[in-house]
Motif scaffolding. Structure first.
Motif, mmCIF file in Angstrom:
data_model
loop_
_atom_site.group_PDB
_atom_site.id
_atom_site.type_symbol
_atom_site.label_atom_id
_atom_site.label_comp_id
_atom_site.label_asym_id
_atom_site.label_seq_id
_atom_site.Cartn_x
_atom_site.Cartn_y
_atom_site.Cartn_z
ATOM 1 N N ARG A 1 -7.694 6.986 9.115
ATOM 2 C CA ARG A 1 -6.754 7.779 8.312
ATOM 3 C C ARG A 1 -5.489 6.977 8.007
ATOM 4 N NH1 ARG A 1 -6.912 11.972 11.169
ATOM 5 N NH2 ARG A 1 -8.426 12.992 9.850
ATOM 6 N N VAL A 2 -5.073 7.023 6.756
ATOM 7 C CA VAL A 2 -3.805 6.414 6.346
ATOM 8 C C VAL A 2 -2.733 7.492 6.436
ATOM 9 C CG1 VAL A 2 -2.522 5.386 4.438
ATOM 10 C CG2 VAL A 2 -4.880 4.699 4.856
ATOM 11 N N ASN A 3 -1.738 7.271 7.285
ATOM 12 C CA ASN A 3 -0.671 8.248 7.486
ATOM 13 C C ASN A 3 0.468 8.077 6.492
ATOM 14 O OD1 ASN A 3 -1.983 9.436 9.690
ATOM 15 N ND2 ASN A 3 -1.202 7.854 11.049
ATOM 16 N N GLY A 4 0.555 6.903 5.894
ATOM 17 C CA GLY A 4 1.610 6.658 4.921
ATOM 18 C C GLY A 4 1.635 5.207 4.504
ATOM 19 N N PHE A 5 2.461 4.926 3.536
ATOM 20 C CA PHE A 5 2.634 3.551 3.085
ATOM 21 C C PHE A 5 4.005 3.435 2.447
ATOM 22 C CE2 PHE A 5 0.502 5.971 -0.171
ATOM 23 C CZ PHE A 5 1.174 5.650 -1.336
ATOM 24 N N PHE A 6 4.547 2.231 2.459
ATOM 25 C CA PHE A 6 5.863 2.011 1.865
ATOM 26 C C PHE A 6 6.035 0.533 1.557
ATOM 27 C CE2 PHE A 6 6.293 1.572 6.409
ATOM 28 C CZ PHE A 6 7.145 0.498 6.582
ATOM 29 N N GLU A 7 7.029 0.234 0.748
ATOM 30 C CA GLU A 7 7.374 -1.139 0.423
ATOM 31 C C GLU A 7 8.765 -1.444 0.975
ATOM 32 O OE1 GLU A 7 6.928 -2.215 -3.716
ATOM 33 O OE2 GLU A 7 5.293 -0.775 -3.938
ATOM 34 N N ALA A 8 8.908 -2.621 1.555
ATOM 35 C CA ALA A 8 10.198 -3.096 2.045
ATOM 36 C C ALA A 8 10.149 -4.612 2.141
ATOM 37 C CB ALA A 8 10.517 -2.498 3.408
ATOM 38 N N ASN A 9 11.228 -5.261 1.828
ATOM 39 C CA ASN A 9 11.316 -6.728 1.935
ATOM 40 C C ASN A 9 10.208 -7.440 1.161
ATOM 41 O OD1 ASN A 9 13.524 -6.440 3.781
ATOM 42 N ND2 ASN A 9 12.018 -5.997 5.374
ATOM 43 N N ASN A 10 9.907 -6.963 -0.027
ATOM 44 C CA ASN A 10 8.852 -7.549 -0.882
ATOM 45 C C ASN A 10 7.486 -7.530 -0.214
ATOM 46 O OD1 ASN A 10 10.577 -8.169 -3.062
ATOM 47 N ND2 ASN A 10 11.248 -10.033 -2.028
ATOM 48 N N VAL B 1 3.604 -12.201 -5.488
ATOM 49 C CA VAL B 1 3.996 -11.277 -4.419
ATOM 50 C C VAL B 1 4.105 -9.860 -4.970
ATOM 51 C CG1 VAL B 1 5.867 -10.636 -2.845
ATOM 52 C CG2 VAL B 1 5.112 -13.012 -2.975
ATOM 53 N N SER B 2 4.720 -9.715 -6.128
ATOM 54 C CA SER B 2 4.875 -8.398 -6.743
ATOM 55 C C SER B 2 3.516 -7.787 -7.073
ATOM 56 C CB SER B 2 5.714 -8.527 -8.018
ATOM 57 O OG SER B 2 5.744 -7.309 -8.712
ATOM 58 N N ARG B 3 2.626 -8.593 -7.598
ATOM 59 C CA ARG B 3 1.283 -8.118 -7.953
ATOM 60 C C ARG B 3 0.501 -7.730 -6.700
ATOM 61 N NH1 ARG B 3 -1.681 -5.541 -11.196
ATOM 62 N NH2 ARG B 3 -3.619 -6.488 -11.826
ATOM 63 N N ALA B 4 0.569 -8.536 -5.665
ATOM 64 C CA ALA B 4 -0.141 -8.236 -4.416
ATOM 65 C C ALA B 4 0.406 -6.959 -3.785
ATOM 66 C CB ALA B 4 -0.014 -9.408 -3.441
ATOM 67 N N THR B 5 1.710 -6.796 -3.811
ATOM 68 C CA THR B 5 2.318 -5.582 -3.270
ATOM 69 C C THR B 5 1.842 -4.362 -4.039
ATOM 70 O OG1 THR B 5 4.260 -6.816 -2.550
ATOM 71 C CG2 THR B 5 4.531 -4.441 -2.790
ATOM 72 N N SER B 6 1.747 -4.491 -5.340
ATOM 73 C CA SER B 6 1.268 -3.390 -6.175
ATOM 74 C C SER B 6 -0.185 -3.045 -5.856
ATOM 75 C CB SER B 6 1.401 -3.779 -7.654
ATOM 76 O OG SER B 6 0.855 -2.795 -8.483
ATOM 77 N N VAL B 7 -1.008 -4.056 -5.655
ATOM 78 C CA VAL B 7 -2.418 -3.835 -5.325
ATOM 79 C C VAL B 7 -2.554 -3.136 -3.974
ATOM 80 C CG1 VAL B 7 -4.590 -5.001 -4.746
ATOM 81 C CG2 VAL B 7 -3.302 -5.717 -6.756
ATOM 82 N N VAL B 8 -1.814 -3.600 -2.975
ATOM 83 C CA VAL B 8 -1.881 -2.993 -1.640
ATOM 84 C C VAL B 8 -1.421 -1.541 -1.701
ATOM 85 C CG1 VAL B 8 -0.905 -3.051 0.696
ATOM 86 C CG2 VAL B 8 -1.685 -5.162 -0.386
ATOM 87 N N THR B 9 -0.368 -1.272 -2.436
ATOM 88 C CA THR B 9 0.119 0.102 -2.579
ATOM 89 C C THR B 9 -0.921 0.985 -3.255
ATOM 90 O OG1 THR B 9 2.399 -0.700 -2.689
ATOM 91 C CG2 THR B 9 1.990 1.514 -3.514
ATOM 92 N N THR B 10 -1.585 0.473 -4.269
ATOM 93 C CA THR B 10 -2.640 1.233 -4.949
ATOM 94 C C THR B 10 -3.803 1.513 -4.011
ATOM 95 O OG1 THR B 10 -2.025 0.280 -7.085
ATOM 96 C CG2 THR B 10 -4.239 1.215 -6.904
ATOM 97 N N VAL B 11 -4.217 0.527 -3.240
ATOM 98 C CA VAL B 11 -5.300 0.720 -2.271
ATOM 99 C C VAL B 11 -4.900 1.755 -1.228
ATOM 100 C CG1 VAL B 11 -6.612 -0.399 -0.421
ATOM 101 C CG2 VAL B 11 -6.332 -1.549 -2.621
ATOM 102 N N ALA B 12 -3.682 1.686 -0.737
ATOM 103 C CA ALA B 12 -3.202 2.659 0.257
ATOM 104 C C ALA B 12 -3.223 4.069 -0.322
ATOM 105 C CB ALA B 12 -1.798 2.295 0.724
ATOM 106 N N ARG B 13 -2.793 4.199 -1.566
ATOM 107 C CA ARG B 13 -2.789 5.506 -2.224
ATOM 108 C C ARG B 13 -4.218 6.058 -2.328
ATOM 109 N NH1 ARG B 13 0.205 4.107 -6.234
ATOM 110 N NH2 ARG B 13 2.137 4.856 -5.328
#
Length: 82
Positions: A37-46, A12-24
């Motif tokens: 267009r990506v307006n933003g991204f965030f992490e919450a609740n794993n 879960v941690s690795r997948a969250t990191s990958v999604v955040t990197t893709v969003a960035r």
């Protein structure tokens, strides 16, 4: 074999990191009109969340289900936009 809780949390941690990197990376493509267009991204609740612009229309799959097979020239026109 069932994964352990530790291995599940790692996945879960690795997948969250990958999604955040893709969003960035996607935020860097704001000038490309064919990409939503990506307006933003965030992490919450794993979980990683990507906030994207809303584009009115129907999914290509729905269009094809309704219309049936499309001509190759029409398909090519869609792929050229990408």
């Amino acid at each position: 074999m069932m994964p352990t809780m530790a291995s599940f949390q790692f996945i879960v941690s690795r997948a969250t990191s990958v999604v955040t990197t893709v969003a960035r990376l996607l935020t860097m493509l704001d000038s490309v009109p064919e990409i939503v267009r990506v307006n933003g991204f965030f992490e919450a609740n794993n979980t990683a969340y990507i906030v994207m612009e809303y584009v009115h229309g129907i999914p290509l799959k729905s269009y094809m289900n309704r219309k049936g097979t499309i001509a190759w020239k029409e398909a090519l026109s869609y792929t050229e936009q990408i």
